[in-house]
Write a protein that holds these residues in place. Structure first.
Motif, PDB file in Angstrom:
ATOM      1  N   GLN A   1      67.820  52.888  47.826  1.00  0.00           N
ATOM      2  CA  GLN A   1      67.664  51.653  48.405  1.00  0.00           C
ATOM      3  C   GLN A   1      66.235  51.395  48.682  1.00  0.00           C
ATOM      4  OE1 GLN A   1      69.899  53.799  48.954  1.00  0.00           O
ATOM      5  NE2 GLN A   1      71.776  52.862  49.246  1.00  0.00           N
ATOM      6  N   LEU A   2      65.629  52.545  49.218  1.00  0.00           N
ATOM      7  CA  LEU A   2      64.149  52.336  49.676  1.00  0.00           C
ATOM      8  C   LEU A   2      63.431  52.291  48.419  1.00  0.00           C
ATOM      9  CD1 LEU A   2      63.942  54.884  52.851  1.00  0.00           C
ATOM     10  CD2 LEU A   2      64.011  52.423  52.989  1.00  0.00           C
ATOM     11  N   SER A   3      63.655  53.117  47.460  1.00  0.00           N
ATOM     12  CA  SER A   3      62.577  53.263  46.299  1.00  0.00           C
ATOM     13  C   SER A   3      62.433  51.897  45.630  1.00  0.00           C
ATOM     14  CB  SER A   3      62.790  54.472  45.691  1.00  0.00           C
ATOM     15  OG  SER A   3      64.104  54.232  45.021  1.00  0.00           O
ATOM     16  N   GLU A   4      63.737  51.124  45.611  1.00  0.00           N
ATOM     17  CA  GLU A   4      63.654  50.000  44.835  1.00  0.00           C
ATOM     18  C   GLU A   4      63.602  48.570  45.697  1.00  0.00           C
ATOM     19  OE1 GLU A   4      67.090  50.276  42.208  1.00  0.00           O
ATOM     20  OE2 GLU A   4      66.220  52.395  41.606  1.00  0.00           O
ATOM     21  N   ARG A   5      63.397  48.929  46.857  1.00  0.00           N
ATOM     22  CA  ARG A   5      63.141  47.539  47.653  1.00  0.00           C
ATOM     23  C   ARG A   5      61.962  46.843  47.691  1.00  0.00           C
ATOM     24  NH1 ARG A   5      61.751  49.734  53.829  1.00  0.00           N
ATOM     25  NH2 ARG A   5      60.546  51.035  53.144  1.00  0.00           N
ATOM     26  N   ALA A   6      61.807  45.580  47.902  1.00  0.00           N
ATOM     27  CA  ALA A   6      60.734  44.825  47.930  1.00  0.00           C
ATOM     28  C   ALA A   6      60.305  45.151  49.312  1.00  0.00           C
ATOM     29  CB  ALA A   6      60.796  43.599  47.594  1.00  0.00           C
ATOM     30  N   ILE A   7      58.893  45.046  49.626  1.00  0.00           N
ATOM     31  CA  ILE A   7      58.446  44.879  50.974  1.00  0.00           C
ATOM     32  C   ILE A   7      57.642  43.831  50.872  1.00  0.00           C
ATOM     33  CG2 ILE A   7      56.879  46.029  52.757  1.00  0.00           C
ATOM     34  CD1 ILE A   7      57.482  48.597  51.470  1.00  0.00           C
ATOM     35  N   ILE A   8      58.038  42.900  52.057  1.00  0.00           N
ATOM     36  CA  ILE A   8      57.287  41.605  51.902  1.00  0.00           C
ATOM     37  C   ILE A   8      56.222  41.200  53.142  1.00  0.00           C
ATOM     38  CG2 ILE A   8      57.859  38.987  52.185  1.00  0.00           C
ATOM     39  CD1 ILE A   8      60.527  39.610  51.298  1.00  0.00           C
ATOM     40  N   LEU A   9      55.183  41.117  53.074  1.00  0.00           N
ATOM     41  CA  LEU A   9      54.036  40.787  54.088  1.00  0.00           C
ATOM     42  C   LEU A   9      53.373  39.246  53.957  1.00  0.00           C
ATOM     43  CD1 LEU A   9      52.413  41.583  56.645  1.00  0.00           C
ATOM     44  CD2 LEU A   9      50.795  42.341  54.729  1.00  0.00           C
ATOM     45  N   ALA A  10      54.214  38.246  54.615  1.00  0.00           N
ATOM     46  CA  ALA A  10      53.924  36.852  54.708  1.00  0.00           C
ATOM     47  C   ALA A  10      53.934  36.296  55.941  1.00  0.00           C
ATOM     48  CB  ALA A  10      55.052  36.103  53.843  1.00  0.00           C
ATOM     49  N   PRO A  11      52.993  36.474  57.057  1.00  0.00           N
ATOM     50  CA  PRO A  11      53.057  36.111  58.176  1.00  0.00           C
ATOM     51  C   PRO A  11      53.054  34.611  58.677  1.00  0.00           C
ATOM     52  CG  PRO A  11      50.831  37.308  57.745  1.00  0.00           C
ATOM     53  CD  PRO A  11      51.721  37.102  56.756  1.00  0.00           C
ATOM     54  N   HIS A  12      52.474  33.974  57.953  1.00  0.00           N
ATOM     55  CA  HIS A  12      52.434  32.659  58.477  1.00  0.00           C
ATOM     56  C   HIS A  12      53.860  31.886  57.819  1.00  0.00           C
ATOM     57  CE1 HIS A  12      48.776  33.426  59.982  1.00  0.00           C
ATOM     58  NE2 HIS A  12      48.326  33.786  58.441  1.00  0.00           N
ATOM     59  N   GLY A  13      54.302  31.023  58.526  1.00  0.00           N
ATOM     60  CA  GLY A  13      55.476  29.934  58.248  1.00  0.00           C
ATOM     61  C   GLY A  13      56.596  30.779  57.871  1.00  0.00           C
ATOM     62  N   ARG A  14      57.266  29.971  56.928  1.00  0.00           N
ATOM     63  CA  ARG A  14      58.562  30.698  56.627  1.00  0.00           C
ATOM     64  C   ARG A  14      58.569  31.381  55.302  1.00  0.00           C
ATOM     65  NH1 ARG A  14      62.729  27.364  55.753  1.00  0.00           N
ATOM     66  NH2 ARG A  14      64.240  28.846  56.356  1.00  0.00           N
ATOM     67  N   ASP A  15      57.595  31.497  54.950  1.00  0.00           N
ATOM     68  CA  ASP A  15      57.258  32.183  53.651  1.00  0.00           C
ATOM     69  C   ASP A  15      58.158  33.437  53.280  1.00  0.00           C
ATOM     70  OD1 ASP A  15      55.365  30.403  53.002  1.00  0.00           O
ATOM     71  OD2 ASP A  15      53.633  31.523  53.064  1.00  0.00           O
ATOM     72  N   ALA A  16      57.923  34.288  54.317  1.00  0.00           N
ATOM     73  CA  ALA A  16      58.729  35.484  54.269  1.00  0.00           C
ATOM     74  C   ALA A  16      60.252  35.246  54.032  1.00  0.00           C
ATOM     75  CB  ALA A  16      58.358  36.354  55.247  1.00  0.00           C
ATOM     76  N   ALA A  17      60.680  34.668  54.997  1.00  0.00           N
ATOM     77  CA  ALA A  17      62.077  34.086  54.966  1.00  0.00           C
ATOM     78  C   ALA A  17      62.715  33.608  53.619  1.00  0.00           C
ATOM     79  CB  ALA A  17      62.698  33.207  56.122  1.00  0.00           C
ATOM     80  N   ILE A  18      61.830  32.903  53.024  1.00  0.00           N
ATOM     81  CA  ILE A  18      62.297  31.974  51.839  1.00  0.00           C
ATOM     82  C   ILE A  18      62.319  33.091  50.882  1.00  0.00           C
ATOM     83  CG2 ILE A  18      61.446  30.223  50.174  1.00  0.00           C
ATOM     84  CD1 ILE A  18      60.610  28.637  52.710  1.00  0.00           C
ATOM     85  N   ALA A  19      61.206  33.877  50.689  1.00  0.00           N
ATOM     86  CA  ALA A  19      60.942  34.816  49.732  1.00  0.00           C
ATOM     87  C   ALA A  19      62.058  36.033  49.942  1.00  0.00           C
ATOM     88  CB  ALA A  19      59.566  35.588  49.643  1.00  0.00           C
TER      89      ALA A  19
END
Ligand SMILES: Nc1ncnc2c1ncn2[C@@H]1O[C@H](COP(=O)(O)OP(=O)(O)OP(=O)(O)O)[C@@H](O)[C@H]1O
Ligand SMILES: [Mg+2]
Length: 670
Positions: A4-22
């Protein structure tokens, strides 16, 4: 790292709703993700493991990119972490120097310009993840490789077997000339005694190493054939090796891996085992031989026993018959003798009587030979010089053999005397001479030799210990085969034509030798001639001086009273008649008992002539009884054969049948 860890995506989008949408878009495409709020946070998550990272340009716009740069630099060799970087609208790479900077820093980065279609993001995310998965596979393979190498190393270091990799060198003719050690494990030195081999050539380490070793490895290097063999290396201290060799690396490299073990101990044990097996086998073989030899000896002994039993049985039979014949012959010989002496009838009658007397004489000889074979011949054994006897007979022997046979005498001048009956030995010698002559129809050599036996070869083993005079008669005639040899001493065995031989010659000689406590043997082979050997016991006795063979002329001077005792009427009457002609007054008795009765009456006798074997009291017993009361009485025992049992040795004896002159001669001697 969990999948699970090795295939997960890590998202860094600190502004707005970018992270949630992605995160939402990825989740709809079945991709897990973790959202970070800062670069520090991102590095933290990356360290835990991830499939890819989704970053926004703004999220990267931080003064401190150092931790991320460090993490990226510290990635293991298999890892080239994928990033997807969301750029601003219209911010393509060529117009966006900042993005260019990220490319340099992040390495494996894909740019996605905003706004983007969700499927584009999903497709880029999936592609990044696939790339990451391939990196994981590479990691797995690298790990495997690593482990394999580890295993190889530890095996290489720890095994007892010697292991090395060599590069084979070839000369200009393409023949293997040497090899250089590329690798060698610690056991190599222990097994070969060669120190610091790596980098050096075998010839430099062991110049006397045999060529066949180079040939073998050269062949493996050229053909790639694997080989397993056992071989001794003289130059390395005569060690035996069990070797397994195979080519490694590129064929052109001519490299051979050699795995080997010192098996000298095993070879020594095998050798010892083989030797002991061979010894055992040899022992077994000789055992069989020995058993065979023993069996042969046993069979030989059984055959000899059977033969001697047969001869014994024949002897008893012929002895009995001969005895009866003797009794029949005694009156015949006696009566014919009487008729001759009285000159009865005319010339014609005298010729007939002469003929009858000659036949009777021949019959007498025959019976004597039979008795001799049966060892029952009355013998007059005295100490005789066999050499002299042979010398005296030489003329007779020579004339018997004829001019075509050369007679050779080999007589030891220092011969001791033998205990034998001279007349019988003469007869035996003549018999053997005639046999030899008959065996040499075209002439040859007859050798008669007499020596004192010095335990020479051929002496019969059953002969009693002691000294013997060894008389041998050797011819160069036709010889005999084994069967003939075995049968030749049987009475009546002859190969001569009817009327030519009686087959009693050798029987007589054999019986005579045995009766004298000596022996006779035959040494013969077809075409090789024959030697007959006689062994006669040596005696210390003085020679007998009594002259023999001189007929005493009977005189009619009164000699007193003689008593004749014999259970055979004809024998008794014939003897009585002879005695009365010799001047005796004769009293006859048909048994010892009757003789004793007659002597109870006032009958005085001067001479007792008695048969030995009679029903009831024997002749010898009778003689002893009479001598007890009348010691001066002369006694003569008349005997059909040498029935030694019970005959007093000091009593004079006369053998049946006899002529009047024989009787007169005997009486004159005591
Ligand atoms: N010197 C010899 N060489 C070859 N064969 C021999 C010799 N002596 C004996 N034999 C063989 O042994 C046989 C028996 O010999 P033996 O003297 O007993 O009888 P014979 O010579 O045949 O008859 P006889 O002795 O009564 O005249 C002979 O017939 C002959 O076959
Ligand atoms: Mg003969």
């Amino acid at each position: 790292m969990t999948p699970q860890l090795s295939e997960r995506a890590i998202i860094l989008a600190p502004h707005g709703r970018d992270a949630a949408i992605a995160a939402l878009i990825l989740e709809e495409a079945d991709l897990r993700s973790t959202v970070c709020t800062s670069l520090r946070d991102l590095v933290c998550e990356l360290e835990k493991g991830a499939g890819f990272a989704l970053l926004t340009e703004e999220g990267m716009r931080s003064d401190n990119l150092l931790p991320l740069a460090r993490w990226l630099a510290a990635q293991p060799e298999w890892s080239d972490f994928p990033f997807v970087l969301l750029t601003r609208r219209g911010g393509g790479l060529e117009r966006n120097p900042a993005a260019k900077r990220f490319l340099d820093m992040l390495g494996n980065v894909t740019f996605l310009e905003r706004p983007f279609h969700p499927t584009t993001l999903v497709s880029l995310a999936q592609s990044a993840l696939r790339g990451r998965k391939r990196q994981y596979e590479a990691r797995a393979r690298l790990e495997e490789l690593h482990q394999g190498a580890e295993r190889y190393r530890s095996l290489f270091e720890s095994i007892d077997a010697g292991f090395c990799i060599v590069e084979v060198l070839f000369d200009d003719q393409g023949e293997p000339s040497d090899y250089v050690f590329v690798e060698a494990n610690p056991a190599f030195e222990r097994q070969t005694g060669l120190k610091n081999a790596v980098g050096r050539s075998m010839r430099s380490l062991a110049p006397a190493h045999e060529q066949h070793w180079f040939d073998i490895y050269g062949k493996v290097a050229v053909t790639g054939e694997r080989i397993r063999f056992e071989q001794q290396a003289e130059a390395l201290g005569r060690i035996w090796y069990d070797v397994y060799a195979f080519r490694v690396g590129e064929p052109e490299a001519r490299r051979v891996a050699i795995l080997f073990n010192d098996i000298s101990d095993r070879r020594r044990i095998e050798l010892a085992l083989r030797r002991s097996e061979e010894t055992l086998r040899a022992f077994n073989e000789t055992l069989e031989e020995r058993v065979e030899e023993r069996t042969r000896a046993l069979e030989h002994a059984q055959e000899a026993l059977r033969q001697s039993q047969k001869l014994e049985a024949m002897g008893q039979l012929t002895g009995g018959v001969a005895h009866d014949f003797n009794n029949l012959l005694t009156p015949i010989v006696g009566s014919l003798d009487l008729l001759q002496r009285r000159g009865i009838g005319g010339e014609r009658e005298q010729r007939l009587i002469e003929g009858a007397a000659q036949s009777a004489e021949r019959a007498k000889m025959l019976v004597q030979r039979l008795l001799a074979f049966a060892r029952r011949q009355p013998l007059q054994a005295t100490a005789i010089d066999i050499g002299e006897l042979v010398r005296n007979l030489a003329d007779l022997v020579a004339s018997t053999c004829g001019p075509r046979i050369k007679l050779v005498l080999e007589l030891d001048p220092e011969l001791p005397r033998a205990n034998a009956d001279a007349n019988q030995i003469e007869m035996a010698l003549l018999n053997l001479t005639v046999n030899a002559r008959d065996a040499m129809p075209d002439g040859g050599t007859l050798t008669i030799s007499v020596v004192c036996d010095d335990l020479s070869s051929g002496r019969p083993p059953d002969l009693r210990a002691g000294k013997y005079v060894h008389l041998s008669v050797t011819d160069t005639g036709i010889g005999m085969d084994q069967e003939t040899i075995a049968k030749s001493i049987e009475p009546f065995f002859t190969t001569k034509g009817i009327g030519q031989g009686t087959g009693l010659g050798l029987s007589m000689v054999h019986g005579l030798a045995a009766q004298l406590e000596g022996a006779m043997t035959i040494d013969s082979a077809v075409g090789q001639g024959t030697a007959i050997h006689l062994w006669l016991p040596v005696t210390e006795d003085k020679p007998d001086q009594t002259p023999v063979g001189q007929d005493i002329v009977p005189s009619r001077v009164d000699k007193g009273t003689a008593m004749v005792v014999d259970d055979e009427q004809l024998v008794r009457e014939s003897t009585a008649h002879m005695l009365s002609e010799l001047g005796y007054h004769v009293i006859e008795a048909k048994s010892a008992e009757e003789a004793l009765r007659l002597l109870d009456q006032p009958n005085e006798i001067d001479l007792l002539v008695t048969d030995h074997l009679m029903p009831g009291i024997t002749g010898t017993e009778l003689a002893i009884r009479i001598r007890a009361t009348r010691p001066e009485t002369r006694v003569l025992i008349v005997s059909g054969y040498a029935e030694n049992i019970g005959v007093a040795p000091d009593l004079p004896r006369l053998t049946k049948p006899f002529k009047q002159s024989d009787l007169a001669n005997t009486l004159a001697r005591f």
